[in-house]
Design a protein around this motif. Structure first.
Motif, PDB file in Angstrom:
ATOM      1  N   ARG A  25       0.828  -1.214   0.000  1.00  0.00           N
ATOM      2  CA  ARG A  25       0.000   0.000   0.000  1.00  0.00           C
ATOM      3  C   ARG A  25       0.862   1.264   0.000  1.00  0.00           C
ATOM      4  O   ARG A  25       0.517   2.262  -0.627  1.00  0.00           O
ATOM      5  N   SER A  26       1.979   1.223   0.709  1.00  0.00           N
ATOM      6  CA  SER A  26       2.833   2.414   0.790  1.00  0.00           C
ATOM      7  C   SER A  26       3.747   2.561  -0.436  1.00  0.00           C
ATOM      8  O   SER A  26       4.460   3.548  -0.554  1.00  0.00           O
ATOM      9  N   GLY A  27       3.728   1.573  -1.320  1.00  0.00           N
ATOM     10  CA  GLY A  27       4.540   1.644  -2.535  1.00  0.00           C
ATOM     11  C   GLY A  27       5.952   1.111  -2.383  1.00  0.00           C
ATOM     12  O   GLY A  27       6.725   1.127  -3.341  1.00  0.00           O
ATOM     13  N   GLU A  28       6.305   0.625  -1.190  1.00  0.00           N
ATOM     14  CA  GLU A  28       7.682   0.178  -0.960  1.00  0.00           C
ATOM     15  C   GLU A  28       8.012  -1.140  -1.665  1.00  0.00           C
ATOM     16  O   GLU A  28       9.179  -1.462  -1.849  1.00  0.00           O
ATOM     17  N   LEU A  29       6.970  -1.901  -2.060  1.00  0.00           N
ATOM     18  CA  LEU A  29       7.225  -3.175  -2.737  1.00  0.00           C
ATOM     19  C   LEU A  29       6.795  -3.150  -4.198  1.00  0.00           C
ATOM     20  O   LEU A  29       6.619  -4.199  -4.817  1.00  0.00           O
TER      21      LEU A  29
END
Length: 197
Positions: A25-29
């Motif tokens: 969700r946070s875009g880190e993956l």
């Protein structure tokens, strides 16, 4: 391209999938391929990850560390052609897995050593469990002893986990220990798992 790899372990219900979903969700993956392993024939964890639209592979029906290890090797061979734009790999093992069975793969295979770099072994820990209870679970104790990073999933903000954190650090002094609530957006970046870009 050498893709960094993160192996995520943790006893049943610790919060491994919650961690992955928060990082998605946070875009880190966004640049990672997720490999999700569940011991049963049908994996709710895989369904949750798949529903996000992220690049993933489900590996169910056995433990990734022993009974379906060959399937994992096949998946590693397929990643460059199936996901050429993905630059890292996140492996979520089953709750009963022992990461010490996976780590030698990266040293024993010439293909893996040329194409992938194991950067971290993460153990997710449910902060509601006691240290003594964790040590009584054979797979949990193994996961903690092999971890380079431990993430303690905090469920009660009023309850201090400092003594628990100190006990974990006494078991594995080389691991970095982070305490956070995984039901919220994790205040962590991919660097903890994959190293600097």
């Amino acid at each position: 391209m050498i893709r960094p790899v993160c192996i995520v372990t943790g006893f049943l219900g610790a919060g491994k999938t919650t961690l992955a979903l928060g990082l998605i969700r946070s875009g880190e993956l966004q640049d990672a391929v997720l490999i999700v392993n569940d011991f049963g024939d049908a994996s709710f964890d895989s369904v949750q990850v798949g529903a996000t639209g992220t690049a993933y592979r489900a590996m169910d029906g056995g433990c990734i560390c022993c009974t379906i290890k060959d399937d994992l090797l096949k998946t590693f061979h397929e990643i460059p052609s199936l996901f050429p734009d993905k630059t890292s790999v996140w492996i979520e093992t089953s709750g009963i897995s022992n990461p010490s069975d996976l780590i030698p793969l990266f040293e024993g295979s010439s293909f893996l050593s040329r194409s992938y770099s194991l950067r971290s072994v993460v153990a997710v820990v449910d902060g509601r469990n006691s240290f003594d209870w964790l040590l009584a679970q054979e797979s949990a104790a193994e996961q903690l002893s092999m971890a380079t990073v431990m993430i303690v999933n905090r469920h009660d903000a009023a309850h201090s986990l400092d003594p628990f954190k100190q006990q974990l650090q006494s078991l594995n002094p080389l691991a970095d220990v982070h305490v956070l609530s995984l039901k919220d957006e994790p205040p962590i970046t991919r660097d903890i798992f994959f190293g600097p870009a």
